[in-house]
Design a protein around this motif. Sequence first.
Motif, PDB file in Angstrom:
ATOM      1  N   GLU A  65      -7.398   4.716 -58.842  1.00  0.00           N
ATOM      2  CA  GLU A  65      -7.817   5.026 -60.216  1.00  0.00           C
ATOM      3  C   GLU A  65      -7.101   6.236 -60.792  1.00  0.00           C
ATOM      4  O   GLU A  65      -6.790   6.285 -61.977  1.00  0.00           O
ATOM      5  CB  GLU A  65      -9.320   5.276 -60.231  1.00  0.00           C
ATOM      6  N   VAL A 102     -13.194 -10.018 -50.476  1.00  0.00           N
ATOM      7  CA  VAL A 102     -14.506  -9.655 -49.961  1.00  0.00           C
ATOM      8  C   VAL A 102     -15.595 -10.532 -50.581  1.00  0.00           C
ATOM      9  O   VAL A 102     -16.559 -10.898 -49.933  1.00  0.00           O
ATOM     10  CB  VAL A 102     -14.726  -8.160 -50.248  1.00  0.00           C
ATOM     11  N   ILE A 129     -13.167 -10.585 -55.666  1.00  0.00           N
ATOM     12  CA  ILE A 129     -13.355  -9.145 -55.467  1.00  0.00           C
ATOM     13  C   ILE A 129     -12.598  -8.754 -54.208  1.00  0.00           C
ATOM     14  O   ILE A 129     -12.794  -9.342 -53.149  1.00  0.00           O
ATOM     15  CB  ILE A 129     -14.845  -8.801 -55.341  1.00  0.00           C
ATOM     16  N   ARG A 133     -11.084  -5.557 -51.589  1.00  0.00           N
ATOM     17  CA  ARG A 133     -11.386  -4.210 -51.134  1.00  0.00           C
ATOM     18  C   ARG A 133     -10.208  -3.708 -50.326  1.00  0.00           C
ATOM     19  O   ARG A 133      -9.675  -4.419 -49.481  1.00  0.00           O
ATOM     20  CB  ARG A 133     -12.638  -4.241 -50.263  1.00  0.00           C
ATOM     21  N   MET A 148     -12.563  -0.900 -54.526  1.00  0.00           N
ATOM     22  CA  MET A 148     -12.739  -2.309 -54.835  1.00  0.00           C
ATOM     23  C   MET A 148     -12.093  -2.614 -56.177  1.00  0.00           C
ATOM     24  O   MET A 148     -12.055  -1.776 -57.066  1.00  0.00           O
ATOM     25  CB  MET A 148     -14.224  -2.678 -54.923  1.00  0.00           C
ATOM     26  N   SER A 149     -11.597  -3.841 -56.316  1.00  0.00           N
ATOM     27  CA  SER A 149     -11.071  -4.269 -57.606  1.00  0.00           C
ATOM     28  C   SER A 149     -11.220  -5.786 -57.691  1.00  0.00           C
ATOM     29  O   SER A 149     -11.528  -6.439 -56.703  1.00  0.00           O
ATOM     30  CB  SER A 149      -9.609  -3.870 -57.766  1.00  0.00           C
ATOM     31  N   THR A 150     -10.991  -6.329 -58.869  1.00  0.00           N
ATOM     32  CA  THR A 150     -11.092  -7.778 -59.031  1.00  0.00           C
ATOM     33  C   THR A 150      -9.765  -8.344 -59.503  1.00  0.00           C
ATOM     34  O   THR A 150      -9.005  -7.668 -60.196  1.00  0.00           O
ATOM     35  CB  THR A 150     -12.167  -8.146 -60.062  1.00  0.00           C
TER      36      THR A 150
END
Lengths: 140, 119
Positions: free
Chosen positions: B34, B46, B59, B61, B68-70
């Motif tokens: 980030e 995940v 999702i 990780r 975490m991100s998508t």
Amino acid sequence: MNRENKRRKYDKKYFRAHPCTDSFICKNCGWPVVSAGAGSSHRNHCPNCLYSIHLDKVPGDRSSECHGRMEPIGVWVRKNREWAVIHRCKACGKISSNRAAADDNPMKLMALAMRPFGSPAVPQENIRSLTISMEEISKI
Amino acid sequence: MKEKCNGWVCPNCGRTVWTDHCPDCLSGIHMEDEEGIECGGVMEPVGVWVKTDGKWEIIQRCQLCGEMSTTKMSSDDNYMKIWSIASKPLASPPFPIEKTEELTRIMGGSGSIKWRKTE
């Protein structure tokens, strides 16, 4: 003399060793939440609706300025077969995961786990054609 | 995650990929976090999330830093892997599934199970 309040205010690393034990009222469903009974000393989300608030950047530091509601979007299984709830901030879209507490609503947790199976994103026809293609025996 | 259009080798399964996640094993590479600091860890899939418009997102990780991100599910993704990830929580429930209703009632929570009756 009690110096605990002073330490809490001025020690910047206080949150790393001391869990927050404040009680709060859930901003989504109005459930009164106390920190006891979570199975650990870190209460993160409302046990009734599983919503959380975006407060932290690093767990416990309360330094985020977003304060948006974090919606539960799914569960995943950790290596130790423990469930964790995945939250997504409705205001800024940040995704974070947190351990499921001992007194979380089992019905809501199961609903989160079942949610992908109720949506038609992968059509049944595709799966049927996939299994048919997998069962094909090539004749020599 | 944006400047990977010239092809990269999936660190998990070794396949050459042109999208932002590997269509076979659904993992990706964590380029930067980030704050914009480079990470380079392997993003493992995940979970699956259903958006409000009915589309699915995977999702992921990061195995190195835990962020975490998508990513959007593309049409050539491995369906079996997606189903396997989505059904993982169901396969290892933390409480007996058949007692869900009873447990919820004891805890004073809301929600009930209603199966739609077929005629």
